[in-house]
Motif scaffolding. Structure first.
Motif, PDB file in Angstrom:
ATOM      1  N   LYS A 161      39.063  44.455  51.418  1.00 15.80           N
ATOM      2  CA  LYS A 161      39.400  43.048  51.191  1.00 15.80           C
ATOM      3  C   LYS A 161      40.058  42.847  49.825  1.00 15.80           C
ATOM      4  O   LYS A 161      41.033  42.097  49.688  1.00 15.80           O
ATOM      5  N   GLU A 203      43.850  41.530  49.121  1.00 18.08           N
ATOM      6  CA  GLU A 203      44.022  40.300  48.347  1.00 18.08           C
ATOM      7  C   GLU A 203      44.831  40.560  47.084  1.00 18.08           C
ATOM      8  O   GLU A 203      45.676  39.748  46.692  1.00 18.08           O
ATOM      9  N   THR A 204      44.610  41.695  46.432  1.00 15.01           N
ATOM     10  CA  THR A 204      45.367  42.044  45.233  1.00 15.01           C
ATOM     11  C   THR A 204      46.850  42.176  45.546  1.00 15.01           C
ATOM     12  O   THR A 204      47.709  41.675  44.809  1.00 15.01           O
ATOM     13  N   ARG A 260      48.469  40.804  48.101  1.00 14.62           N
ATOM     14  CA  ARG A 260      48.981  39.484  48.466  1.00 14.62           C
ATOM     15  C   ARG A 260      49.280  38.650  47.224  1.00 14.62           C
ATOM     16  O   ARG A 260      50.342  38.023  47.115  1.00 14.62           O
ATOM     17  N   ILE A 261      48.353  38.644  46.266  1.00 18.79           N
ATOM     18  CA  ILE A 261      48.529  37.858  45.050  1.00 18.79           C
ATOM     19  C   ILE A 261      49.701  38.384  44.228  1.00 18.79           C
ATOM     20  O   ILE A 261      50.529  37.602  43.732  1.00 18.79           O
ATOM     21  N   ASP A 306      36.732  33.236  46.827  1.00 18.68           N
ATOM     22  CA  ASP A 306      38.078  32.667  46.938  1.00 18.68           C
ATOM     23  C   ASP A 306      38.632  32.352  45.552  1.00 18.68           C
ATOM     24  O   ASP A 306      39.845  32.305  45.356  1.00 18.68           O
ATOM     25  N   PRO A 347      47.380  31.322  44.001  1.00 28.47           N
ATOM     26  CA  PRO A 347      46.043  31.789  44.393  1.00 28.47           C
ATOM     27  C   PRO A 347      45.131  32.254  43.262  1.00 28.47           C
ATOM     28  O   PRO A 347      44.013  32.681  43.525  1.00 28.47           O
TER      29      PRO A 347
END
Length: 245
Positions: free
Chosen positions: A12, A16-17, A19-20, A137, A233
């Protein structure tokens, strides 16, 4: 939170890393970004809440953030070039940091170029593990700095250091500091505790700034200001101060 599914949490955070990083590359109109960081360089940080309870965080550092902060190269620089600190000029600190790793850069590499390198590539993402398979989040992007204005670091970890010093050192920034820490790790653990504090609110009348308050060991209040644009984000460290009890 003391127990978690390491494989799920790792996957995860990796997703997420990436994506950011890709989002920020487009948002800031950059030509490149560091989208993936090996999980072998991540740092697990447990912060005590009570005698039997901890909060668990994961720091995902870029190579230069890992070297300077997590591997304590900043303290090595402080030991080698003590005269660069405590003199109200952060350019002296940039120069000292560059000299510490001089062999890694061309001979004609300037302090200005090194500051640009630190500003662009010196950062870490901080996540809280909130459940067996869950991460927060709310995510902090902790930059080393966002440049220098008026001879002072603008935002980021280096800006926060002006409020602290460590046992054995008169100064770890451009001034003497207001609060004495026992060990280096507390420089970023206090910041992370502040960001993830329950006392975290949007500043009244401001569209981008958030105020967070946490208590230091002597009862004084650490007051952080974090910046976040709508739709972005992550939050960024803008400034910090220590209030009276």
């Amino acid at each position: 939170m003391n127990n978690f599914n390491e494989r799920v949490i790792t996957d995860k955070i990796k997703a997420e890393t990436e994506r950011i990083a890709l989002f920020l590359m487009q948002h800031e109109n950059k030509d490149f970004c560091l989208a993936g960081v090996s999980h072998l360089t991540w740092r697990l940080l447990k912060i005590k809440v009570s005698d039997s309870e901890y909060r668990t965080f994961v720091i995902v550092p870029s190579p230069v953030f890992k070297r300077i902060v997590l591997d304590r190269e900043y303290l090595k620089t402080l030991d080698q070039y003590p005269d660069a600190f405590g003199h109200a000029d952060d350019w002296a600190i940039v120069s000292a940091l560059r000299k510490t790793t001089n062999s890694a850069f061309p001979e004609d590499y300037t302090d200005e170029q090194y500051l640009e390198y630190l500003s662009n590539e010196g950062m870490a993402y901080v996540f809280e593990i909130t459940g067996t398979d869950e991460i927060s989040d709310k995510i902090l992007r902790l930059d080393l700095c966002r440049g220098i204005i008026g001879n002072k670091f603008r935002g980021g970890f280096f800006h926060v250091l002006k409020h602290f010093t460590i046992e054995g050192y008169d100064s770890i920034s451009h001034n003497k500091g207001q609060y004495l820490l026992e060990i280096w790790t507390q420089t970023y653990s206090n910041l992370i505790s502040n960001f993830f504090s329950d006392n975290f609110v949007k500043e009244e009348g401001n569209e981008t700034d958030y105020i967070s308050k946490s208590e230091l060991k002597d009862g004084r209040i650490l007051r952080g200001v974090y910046y976040k644009e709508e739709g972005v984000p992550v939050y960024f460290v803008k400034s910090m101060r220590i209030d009276k009890r």
